[in-house]
Design an enzyme around this catalytic site. Sequence first.
Site, PDB file in Angstrom:
ATOM      1  CE  LYS A   1       8.580  -6.209  -2.709  1.00 21.20           C
ATOM      2  NZ  LYS A   1       7.699  -5.307  -1.932  1.00 21.20           N
TER       3      LYS A   1
ATOM      4  CD  GLU B   1       0.219  -6.632  -2.320  1.00 17.66           C
ATOM      5  OE1 GLU B   1       1.390  -6.349  -1.952  1.00 17.66           O
ATOM      6  OE2 GLU B   1      -0.564  -7.292  -1.610  1.00 17.66           O
TER       7      GLU B   1
ATOM      8  CB  SER C   1      15.725  -3.494  -3.159  1.00 19.01           C
ATOM      9  OG  SER C   1      15.383  -2.791  -4.342  1.00 19.01           O
TER      10      SER C   1
END
Length: 401
Positions: free
Chosen positions: A93, A115, A387
């Site tokens: 991210k 969010e 990830s």
Amino acid sequence: MKKLTNTPDEQGKFGQYGGSFLSPELQREIDKVNDCYQRIKNDAEFIAELKYIRKYYQGRPTPITFARNLSAKYGGAAIYLKREDLNHTGAHKLNHCMGEALLAKKMGKKKLIAETGAGQHGVALATAAAYFGMECEIHMGEVDVKKESPNVARMKVLGAKIVVVHEGAKTLKEAVDSAFAAYVKEADTALYAIGSVVGPHPFPVMVRDFQSIVGREAREQFMEISDGRLPDHVVACVGGGSNAMGIFHGFLGDENVQLYGVEPLGRLKTADKNIVGEHAASVAFGKKGILHGFESLLLTDGNGDPAPVYSIASGLDYPSVGPEHALLHEIGRVNYIGANDDEAVAAFYELSKLEGIIPALESAHAVAAATRMAANLPGQTILVNLSGRGDKDMDFVMSLK
């Protein structure tokens, strides 16, 4: 398979998907974001600053690891892991959060709003806000706040304000609704930093561009360790789809590389049935629809409204999917398959015990699919985009026993 053309177009359309469906007031603000991004995305100073951040702050490039013991157990294919869990903050991210925050800084914004589901995007954005000296406000569903408490604590320590969302299913969709509503009130001084390849144009392409560093690195690294060969198969989990889109873009032009997006089947035991509220497999069971300002495949209930969704992985429980994923499914370039909760938890423990790597529950879906595939692919290679790491999931997973 149809030929993949350059996407998106100027309206942000990936074939019949994408675009921007917003109120005139909000559209004006998003147009400013798009204008700025289009102006600076190829700017040498912007690129140099982002490259510096990636190398000296994020710790990029992240390595590729050969999962020797996992591969030996299943036989057949050799399984490799692209280690986004080693990226600063523990997931992919930060790749787009640092980019979005830098864009916000160039626009003169003072605050970042977003969010989060599993909390990884929230932690990454709070980290980016701290780096750039900005305010940060994170909207998170009540269910996920309880489930992902370690990441909630991290966000607070990083200085973020947490807005707990109590409406609806109290998960990711409702967090997006809440964040959009907050952004409308502060759009002149804040940027809504969307956490995946979803939302109105330009966010699907912008987040993809920032995440494409994963695919570029993976391609070069794999060729280096494999005498110039590419992986036979590339596997990544898909909720909104940012980590998958990031690694896929390193290989989209290589027709001999098979790409697999792994959706969350939740409580389903097979992928041949659709029980509303029991999964979040938007590609497998969704129909064309509009949500959160973009058009893509959307899970709906009997009334045609966005359906309640579920996954054990909080970062995957979204009722739609990025519009580029919808296009890649339509043209047959990416194979979208699934893994359910039981398979993901089993993969979580298996990778931990066999390789000493604790994966995020989201990433465990991709690991589960890869191990399922491996035995039938002797002599071939599978590259999994790992990830994120599973620190955030430890308390929850242990509570399942």
